[in-house]
Enzyme design. Structure first.
Site, PDB file in Angstrom:
ATOM      1  N   HIS A 123       0.858  -1.181   0.000  1.00  0.00           N
ATOM      2  CA  HIS A 123       0.000   0.000   0.000  1.00  0.00           C
ATOM      3  C   HIS A 123       0.894   1.231   0.000  1.00  0.00           C
ATOM      4  O   HIS A 123       2.123   1.120   0.104  1.00  0.00           O
ATOM      5  CB  HIS A 123      -0.931   0.004   1.211  1.00  0.00           C
ATOM      6  CG  HIS A 123      -0.247   0.077   2.539  1.00  0.00           C
ATOM      7  ND1 HIS A 123       0.574  -0.919   3.026  1.00  0.00           N
ATOM      8  CD2 HIS A 123      -0.271   1.050   3.504  1.00  0.00           C
ATOM      9  CE1 HIS A 123       1.022  -0.581   4.223  1.00  0.00           C
ATOM     10  NE2 HIS A 123       0.531   0.618   4.530  1.00  0.00           N
TER      11      HIS A 123
ATOM     12  N   ASP B 137       5.921   4.708   4.885  1.00  0.00           N
ATOM     13  CA  ASP B 137       6.932   3.783   5.400  1.00  0.00           C
ATOM     14  C   ASP B 137       7.020   2.502   4.581  1.00  0.00           C
ATOM     15  O   ASP B 137       7.886   1.670   4.832  1.00  0.00           O
ATOM     16  CB  ASP B 137       6.670   3.464   6.883  1.00  0.00           C
ATOM     17  CG  ASP B 137       5.257   2.966   7.161  1.00  0.00           C
ATOM     18  OD1 ASP B 137       4.308   3.498   6.559  1.00  0.00           O
ATOM     19  OD2 ASP B 137       5.095   2.049   7.989  1.00  0.00           O
TER      20      ASP B 137
ATOM     21  N   ASP C  10       0.479  -4.589   7.495  1.00  0.00           N
ATOM     22  CA  ASP C  10      -0.491  -3.528   7.779  1.00  0.00           C
ATOM     23  C   ASP C  10      -1.932  -3.993   7.554  1.00  0.00           C
ATOM     24  O   ASP C  10      -2.585  -3.638   6.563  1.00  0.00           O
ATOM     25  CB  ASP C  10      -0.173  -2.289   6.934  1.00  0.00           C
ATOM     26  CG  ASP C  10       0.988  -1.501   7.514  1.00  0.00           C
ATOM     27  OD1 ASP C  10       1.905  -2.142   8.062  1.00  0.00           O
ATOM     28  OD2 ASP C  10       0.984  -0.262   7.413  1.00  0.00           O
TER      29      ASP C  10
ATOM     30  N   HIS D  69       7.830  -5.109  11.635  1.00  0.00           N
ATOM     31  CA  HIS D  69       7.017  -3.885  11.580  1.00  0.00           C
ATOM     32  C   HIS D  69       6.568  -3.474  12.984  1.00  0.00           C
ATOM     33  O   HIS D  69       5.384  -3.419  13.299  1.00  0.00           O
ATOM     34  CB  HIS D  69       5.805  -4.108  10.671  1.00  0.00           C
ATOM     35  CG  HIS D  69       5.106  -2.826  10.286  1.00  0.00           C
ATOM     36  ND1 HIS D  69       4.069  -2.293  11.020  1.00  0.00           N
ATOM     37  CD2 HIS D  69       5.258  -1.990   9.233  1.00  0.00           C
ATOM     38  CE1 HIS D  69       3.631  -1.186  10.441  1.00  0.00           C
ATOM     39  NE2 HIS D  69       4.344  -0.980   9.347  1.00  0.00           N
TER      40      HIS D  69
END
Length: 305
Positions: free
Chosen positions: A63, A67, A209, A267
């Protein structure tokens, strides 16, 4: 012997720390180099890791939060500077095409690398030109459209020596079985299925994410290596839900339910100075191999079953 390993270029989430660079993951797979989510500083991290940008053949972006993509211009510039002659396939959510175009032309530069864009519009297989594996995407649950990725090597067959010996088979007839799927032996026909078994190909999944959703499980099911975000510890699960992320324990439960062989957590939120609690939360749910990723780690893909 084939070279298949994951090179960790960064493990931070939104804010990098002194120990953790922004995202970046290079999967070295035989002659291929698949770069996932190049965050800011990826080019420099590659230098520290001793891997060449010219070896990148595909770039997969989940996406367009910074970051996960701010490093793309630098990586493309480095590929051009290093004189890579092969095209590079780039996969990204179609809804972020405007950001992709801005990133690849974000400065005055002489881009030599030929890019082959592959905007993703939904779940399913992606075109991997020239690859000896399949690549597919599944939608995840995050505030912006996000896709995870899965790579699968085709299954093959291997001979079972005991079965060959039982039938007295050796030499040219074994080669004939391999080429044609069957061979005449005396007064009977022996098939390949009788003397061989399926050998599963290796598999890899990249999940970043997202909240828990069907796409997470679809990508993770039965993979040899699952690279998955663990932004929060379990005590902060409400924050994870609010911001569209996973906890270490949630990631581990996915791995356990899906039969994952090697679980790679990454992450991490900048709020955590150490990662001991991430490991403890994951270990409470998953008894397989857990790697709490750190920058510049090299993690071999588990050997074929």
């Amino acid at each position: 012997m084939s070279q298949r390993e994951l090179v960790i270029l960064g493990t931070a989430s939104q804010v990098p720390t002194k120990q953790r660079n922004h995202n970046g993951y290079l999967l070295r797979w035989d002659r291929e180099g698949l770069l996932f989510d190049p965050g800011e500083g990826t080019q420099r991290q590659m230098s520290f890791a001793g891997v060449a940008a010219s070896g990148i053949t595909r770039i997969c972006i989940t996406h367009f939060h910074g970051d996960h993509c701010f490093g793309l211009p630098g990586v493309l510039g480095r590929i051009s500077l290093d004189g890579a002659l092969h095209p590079v396939d780039v996969y990204f959510p179609a809804s972020g095409a405007v950001f992709y175009e801005r990133l690849i032309d974000s400065s005055a530069h002489n881009r030599q690398v030929e890019l082959e864009p592959h905007p993703i519009t939904g779940n399913g297989e992606l075109p991997p030109p020239g690859a000896d594996f399949t690549l597919r995407a599944a939608q995840l649950s995050h505030p912006v459209e996000t896709f995870g990725y899965r790579l699968d090597e085709p299954d093959t067959r291997r001979f079972v020596p005991e079965r060959l010996r039982e039938l007295g088979l050796s030499g040219p007839v074994v080669g004939a079985l391999q080429r044609h799927g069957e061979a005449r032996v005396g007064d009977r026909t022996v098939t390949l299925d009788e003397v061989s078994e399926v050998r599963p190909g290796q598999s890899f999944a990249f999940v970043m994410d997202t909240r828990l959703c069907g796409g997470v499980y679809d990508l993770a099911r039965g993979v040899d290596m699952l690279v998955i975000e663990a932004t929060f510890v379990d005590a902060d699960e409400q924050l994870a839900i609010e911001y569209g992320h996973l906890t270490a324990g949630q990631a581990a439960r996915v791995a356990a339910e899906c039969g994952v062989r090697t679980l790679v957590l990454t992450h991490y939120s900048q709020r955590y100075r150490t990662l001991d609690q991430h490991l403890a939360d994951a270990r409470a749910h998953f008894d397989g191999e857990i790697v709490v990723a750190e920058d510049l780690m090299r993690i071999p893909v588990p050997p074929r079953r």
